[in-house]
Motif scaffolding. Structure first.
Motif, PDB file in Angstrom:
ATOM      1  N   GLN A  56     100.076 -97.458 -30.028  1.00 20.52           N
ATOM      2  CA  GLN A  56     100.980 -97.125 -30.110  1.00 20.52           C
ATOM      3  C   GLN A  56     102.221 -98.463 -29.851  1.00 20.52           C
ATOM      4  O   GLN A  56     102.883 -98.222 -30.376  1.00 20.52           O
ATOM      5  CB  GLN A  56     100.885 -96.026 -29.852  1.00 20.52           C
TER       6      GLN A  56
ATOM      7  N   PRO B 288     100.590-101.318 -23.032  1.00 19.09           N
ATOM      8  CA  PRO B 288     101.848 -99.902 -22.813  1.00 19.09           C
ATOM      9  C   PRO B 288     102.430 -99.915 -21.514  1.00 19.09           C
ATOM     10  O   PRO B 288     104.159 -99.464 -21.531  1.00 19.09           O
ATOM     11  CB  PRO B 288     100.888 -98.734 -22.772  1.00 19.09           C
TER      12      PRO B 288
ATOM     13  N   HIS C 247      98.411-100.655 -40.566  1.00 17.70           N
ATOM     14  CA  HIS C 247      99.189-100.425 -40.084  1.00 17.70           C
ATOM     15  C   HIS C 247     100.520-100.292 -39.044  1.00 17.70           C
ATOM     16  O   HIS C 247     101.453-100.547 -39.602  1.00 17.70           O
ATOM     17  CB  HIS C 247      98.559 -98.805 -39.559  1.00 17.70           C
TER      18      HIS C 247
ATOM     19  N   PRO D 139      93.808 -96.099 -33.695  1.00 15.88           N
ATOM     20  CA  PRO D 139      95.592 -96.103 -33.820  1.00 15.88           C
ATOM     21  C   PRO D 139      95.759 -95.223 -33.070  1.00 15.88           C
ATOM     22  O   PRO D 139      96.939 -95.616 -32.636  1.00 15.88           O
ATOM     23  CB  PRO D 139      95.286 -95.781 -35.145  1.00 15.88           C
ATOM     24  N   ASN D 140      95.204 -94.240 -32.288  1.00 10.45           N
ATOM     25  CA  ASN D 140      95.353 -93.397 -31.728  1.00 10.45           C
ATOM     26  C   ASN D 140      95.523 -93.772 -30.183  1.00 10.45           C
ATOM     27  O   ASN D 140      96.465 -92.962 -28.626  1.00 10.45           O
ATOM     28  CB  ASN D 140      95.000 -91.673 -31.525  1.00 10.45           C
ATOM     29  N   SER D 141      95.233 -94.763 -29.641  1.00  6.86           N
ATOM     30  CA  SER D 141      95.074 -95.245 -28.297  1.00  6.86           C
ATOM     31  C   SER D 141      96.421 -96.400 -28.151  1.00  6.86           C
ATOM     32  O   SER D 141      97.568 -96.560 -28.745  1.00  6.86           O
ATOM     33  CB  SER D 141      94.114 -96.472 -28.517  1.00  6.86           C
ATOM     34  N   LYS D 142      96.965 -96.095 -26.679  1.00  4.84           N
ATOM     35  CA  LYS D 142      98.326 -96.763 -25.930  1.00  4.84           C
ATOM     36  C   LYS D 142      98.254 -97.842 -26.405  1.00  4.84           C
ATOM     37  O   LYS D 142      99.765 -98.264 -27.040  1.00  4.84           O
ATOM     38  CB  LYS D 142      98.088 -96.173 -25.091  1.00  4.84           C
TER      39      LYS D 142
ATOM     40  N   SER E 294      93.684 -99.011 -39.412  1.00  4.94           N
ATOM     41  CA  SER E 294      94.752 -99.437 -37.630  1.00  4.94           C
ATOM     42  C   SER E 294      95.369-100.467 -38.001  1.00  4.94           C
ATOM     43  O   SER E 294      96.504-100.596 -37.226  1.00  4.94           O
ATOM     44  CB  SER E 294      94.175 -98.984 -37.077  1.00  4.94           C
TER      45      SER E 294
ATOM     46  N   ARG F 193     101.797-101.285 -32.089  1.00  5.94           N
ATOM     47  CA  ARG F 193     103.582-100.906 -33.588  1.00  5.94           C
ATOM     48  C   ARG F 193     104.557-100.008 -33.426  1.00  5.94           C
ATOM     49  O   ARG F 193     105.860-100.990 -33.813  1.00  5.94           O
ATOM     50  CB  ARG F 193     102.672 -99.627 -34.136  1.00  5.94           C
ATOM     51  N   ASP F 194     104.991-100.108 -31.561  1.00  6.88           N
ATOM     52  CA  ASP F 194     106.608 -99.897 -30.945  1.00  6.88           C
ATOM     53  C   ASP F 194     107.791-100.940 -31.397  1.00  6.88           C
ATOM     54  O   ASP F 194     108.675-101.241 -31.051  1.00  6.88           O
ATOM     55  CB  ASP F 194     106.547 -99.152 -29.903  1.00  6.88           C
TER      56      ASP F 194
END
Length: 76
Positions: free
Chosen positions: A39, A8, A69, A33-36, A66, A42-43
């Motif tokens: 995320q 991140p 995803h 899936p909500n961890s930094k 996750s 995925r970015d």
């Protein structure tokens, strides 16, 4: 090459690099899936994505979701 803890923080710099292949080793680190880290992974834009994990599923199917995803957003 970076760690999940630094991903991140390094996202801005890594996002500028054109990536052909993005490989997540020990991909169970993005099981939330909500961890930094998840995320940030995925970015990143890449032509191909791979997940390597010895334990893709530990507690529930959401952990596997996750990873998929990340690999193929919107598929599941």
């Amino acid at each position: 090459l970076t760690t999940y803890a630094l991903l991140p923080k390094d996202l801005e710099r890594l996002a500028k690099q054109p990536l052909h292949v993005l490989v997540l080793d020990e991909a169970q680190y993005i099981k939330n899936p909500n961890s930094k880290a998840a995320q940030a992974a995925r970015d990143l834009q890449a032509r191909q994505r791979l997940c390597l994990s010895g334990t893709p599923l530990e507690n529930h199917l959401g952990e596997l979701w996750s990873q998929f995803h990340f690999l193929m957003p919107g598929w599941l």
